[in-house]
Design a protein around this motif. Sequence first.
Motif, PDB file in Angstrom:
ATOM      1  N   ILE A 150      -8.528  -3.285  -5.034  1.00 44.94           N
ATOM      2  CA  ILE A 150      -8.021  -2.229  -4.355  1.00 44.94           C
ATOM      3  C   ILE A 150      -6.609  -2.106  -4.504  1.00 44.94           C
ATOM      4  O   ILE A 150      -5.847  -2.970  -4.262  1.00 44.94           O
ATOM      5  N   PRO A 151      -5.836  -1.232  -4.997  1.00 47.77           N
ATOM      6  CA  PRO A 151      -4.480  -0.943  -5.220  1.00 47.77           C
ATOM      7  C   PRO A 151      -3.793  -1.016  -4.017  1.00 47.77           C
ATOM      8  O   PRO A 151      -4.124  -0.379  -2.960  1.00 47.77           O
ATOM      9  N   SER A 152      -2.508  -1.502  -3.884  1.00 45.93           N
ATOM     10  CA  SER A 152      -1.662  -1.814  -2.716  1.00 45.93           C
ATOM     11  C   SER A 152      -0.802  -0.439  -2.521  1.00 45.93           C
ATOM     12  O   SER A 152      -0.039  -0.017  -3.802  1.00 45.93           O
ATOM     13  N   ALA A 153      -0.962   0.548  -1.881  1.00 49.92           N
ATOM     14  CA  ALA A 153       0.055   1.730  -1.814  1.00 49.92           C
ATOM     15  C   ALA A 153       1.467   1.697  -1.994  1.00 49.92           C
ATOM     16  O   ALA A 153       2.125   2.513  -2.625  1.00 49.92           O
ATOM     17  N   GLY A 154       1.801   0.504  -1.322  1.00 52.57           N
ATOM     18  CA  GLY A 154       3.409   0.234  -1.489  1.00 52.57           C
ATOM     19  C   GLY A 154       3.835  -0.431  -2.649  1.00 52.57           C
ATOM     20  O   GLY A 154       5.004  -0.356  -2.957  1.00 52.57           O
ATOM     21  N   ASP A 155       3.058  -1.090  -3.356  1.00 51.59           N
ATOM     22  CA  ASP A 155       3.209  -1.891  -4.355  1.00 51.59           C
ATOM     23  C   ASP A 155       3.095  -1.331  -5.876  1.00 51.59           C
ATOM     24  O   ASP A 155       3.702  -1.498  -6.843  1.00 51.59           O
ATOM     25  N   SER A 156       1.986  -0.375  -5.878  1.00 53.01           N
ATOM     26  CA  SER A 156       1.617   0.386  -7.056  1.00 53.01           C
ATOM     27  C   SER A 156       2.707   1.441  -7.181  1.00 53.01           C
ATOM     28  O   SER A 156       3.119   1.813  -6.148  1.00 53.01           O
ATOM     29  N   TYR A 157       2.932   1.794  -8.422  1.00 50.62           N
ATOM     30  CA  TYR A 157       3.912   2.975  -8.516  1.00 50.62           C
ATOM     31  C   TYR A 157       4.004   3.906  -9.918  1.00 50.62           C
ATOM     32  O   TYR A 157       3.019   3.753 -10.655  1.00 50.62           O
ATOM     33  N   VAL A 158       4.678   4.924  -9.961  1.00 49.85           N
ATOM     34  CA  VAL A 158       4.803   5.748 -11.074  1.00 49.85           C
ATOM     35  C   VAL A 158       5.936   5.828 -11.583  1.00 49.85           C
ATOM     36  O   VAL A 158       6.750   5.939 -10.946  1.00 49.85           O
ATOM     37  N   THR A 159       6.137   5.926 -13.104  1.00 49.62           N
ATOM     38  CA  THR A 159       7.264   6.141 -13.717  1.00 49.62           C
ATOM     39  C   THR A 159       7.150   7.334 -14.670  1.00 49.62           C
ATOM     40  O   THR A 159       6.090   7.563 -14.993  1.00 49.62           O
ATOM     41  N   MET A 160       8.247   7.987 -14.720  1.00 51.19           N
ATOM     42  CA  MET A 160       8.320   9.257 -15.523  1.00 51.19           C
ATOM     43  C   MET A 160       9.041   8.705 -16.675  1.00 51.19           C
ATOM     44  O   MET A 160      10.428   8.331 -16.533  1.00 51.19           O
ATOM     45  N   THR A 214       3.440   7.395 -16.062  1.00 47.78           N
ATOM     46  CA  THR A 214       2.688   6.240 -16.141  1.00 47.78           C
ATOM     47  C   THR A 214       2.515   5.611 -14.690  1.00 47.78           C
ATOM     48  O   THR A 214       3.256   5.624 -13.974  1.00 47.78           O
ATOM     49  N   VAL A 215       1.126   5.412 -14.235  1.00 43.39           N
ATOM     50  CA  VAL A 215       0.836   4.985 -13.063  1.00 43.39           C
ATOM     51  C   VAL A 215       0.394   3.436 -13.406  1.00 43.39           C
ATOM     52  O   VAL A 215      -0.296   2.948 -14.204  1.00 43.39           O
ATOM     53  N   THR A 216       1.123   2.623 -12.375  1.00 40.92           N
ATOM     54  CA  THR A 216       0.930   1.188 -12.370  1.00 40.92           C
ATOM     55  C   THR A 216       0.155   0.815 -11.293  1.00 40.92           C
ATOM     56  O   THR A 216       0.790   1.051 -10.140  1.00 40.92           O
ATOM     57  N   ALA A 217      -0.875   0.301 -11.451  1.00 40.06           N
ATOM     58  CA  ALA A 217      -2.146  -0.187 -10.293  1.00 40.06           C
ATOM     59  C   ALA A 217      -1.621  -1.671 -10.271  1.00 40.06           C
ATOM     60  O   ALA A 217      -2.030  -2.430 -10.851  1.00 40.06           O
ATOM     61  N   LEU A 218      -1.118  -1.946  -8.715  1.00 43.75           N
ATOM     62  CA  LEU A 218      -1.095  -3.492  -8.343  1.00 43.75           C
ATOM     63  C   LEU A 218      -1.901  -3.865  -6.926  1.00 43.75           C
ATOM     64  O   LEU A 218      -1.821  -2.908  -6.207  1.00 43.75           O
ATOM     65  N   THR A 271      -9.116   6.313  -3.221  1.00 44.57           N
ATOM     66  CA  THR A 271      -8.443   7.036  -2.113  1.00 44.57           C
ATOM     67  C   THR A 271      -7.106   6.562  -1.315  1.00 44.57           C
ATOM     68  O   THR A 271      -6.663   6.917  -0.366  1.00 44.57           O
ATOM     69  N   VAL A 272      -6.652   5.791  -2.297  1.00 45.36           N
ATOM     70  CA  VAL A 272      -5.177   5.039  -1.876  1.00 45.36           C
ATOM     71  C   VAL A 272      -3.993   6.025  -2.283  1.00 45.36           C
ATOM     72  O   VAL A 272      -3.881   6.276  -3.424  1.00 45.36           O
ATOM     73  N   VAL A 273      -3.318   6.676  -1.378  1.00 39.78           N
ATOM     74  CA  VAL A 273      -2.176   7.344  -1.782  1.00 39.78           C
ATOM     75  C   VAL A 273      -1.011   6.621  -1.959  1.00 39.78           C
ATOM     76  O   VAL A 273      -0.344   5.810  -0.916  1.00 39.78           O
ATOM     77  N   LEU A 274      -0.343   6.547  -3.110  1.00 38.95           N
ATOM     78  CA  LEU A 274       0.820   5.656  -3.431  1.00 38.95           C
ATOM     79  C   LEU A 274       1.957   6.146  -2.459  1.00 38.95           C
ATOM     80  O   LEU A 274       2.207   7.313  -2.347  1.00 38.95           O
TER      81      LEU A 274
END
Length: 191
Positions: free
Chosen positions: A25-35, A57-61, A126-129
């Motif tokens: 399950i990805p962490s909403a606060g630790d996963s991130y997006v870069t442009m 780029t979506v990074t799921a952590l 269902t996890v909103v970053l």
Amino acid sequence: MSRTLVGVLAGCLVLAMAAVAGAGIPSAGDSYVTMDNGGKGLTTCPAGDGPAYGYITVTALRADLTPIVGIPAGSIFFTITGTGSGNVAINAYDAETDVNGQCRFEAQGTGTVPYGSLSIAVQIYTVVLTTAPGTLWCNTFDLDGDGTVTPIDLSNFATKYETVSEDCDYDWSGGIVNPIDLSVFAAHYEH
């Protein structure tokens, strides 16, 4: 059964399947997006044939900051807001997250998006970053927004030629509107 309850149950099922499959399950606060389009933005054309923006780029952590491998691109969702946002499609470039937990997407204009910025929200399962990816800057060849690149748009472009003008900087050089920008504009004339 109400639609809300069905939606909640479906979301729980997806998360349970991800956990069982080992994806995590990805962490909403630790996963991130870069442009990362090399500092460039998205240029749109009414014909939908402007150059694609690559990559979002979506990074799921996980919460322990380890990458999550194998999340299908189809389980990553985007919500785009801002003027003209309905004329942008985001398509998967990669099939799933890689060993770094990353999955790349391209943005493509499907019509005119006026000069300005769009906001993008990202959801994995269902996890909103909660980390904001920033903004997606947009330019268009349809400078007057009437749905066609016409002599009026050419006239608007001409008034900005050899000046610093972000909305006519089609090569995203950050400099003066020059022959390169004219060449890019000309390729979309009468679209």
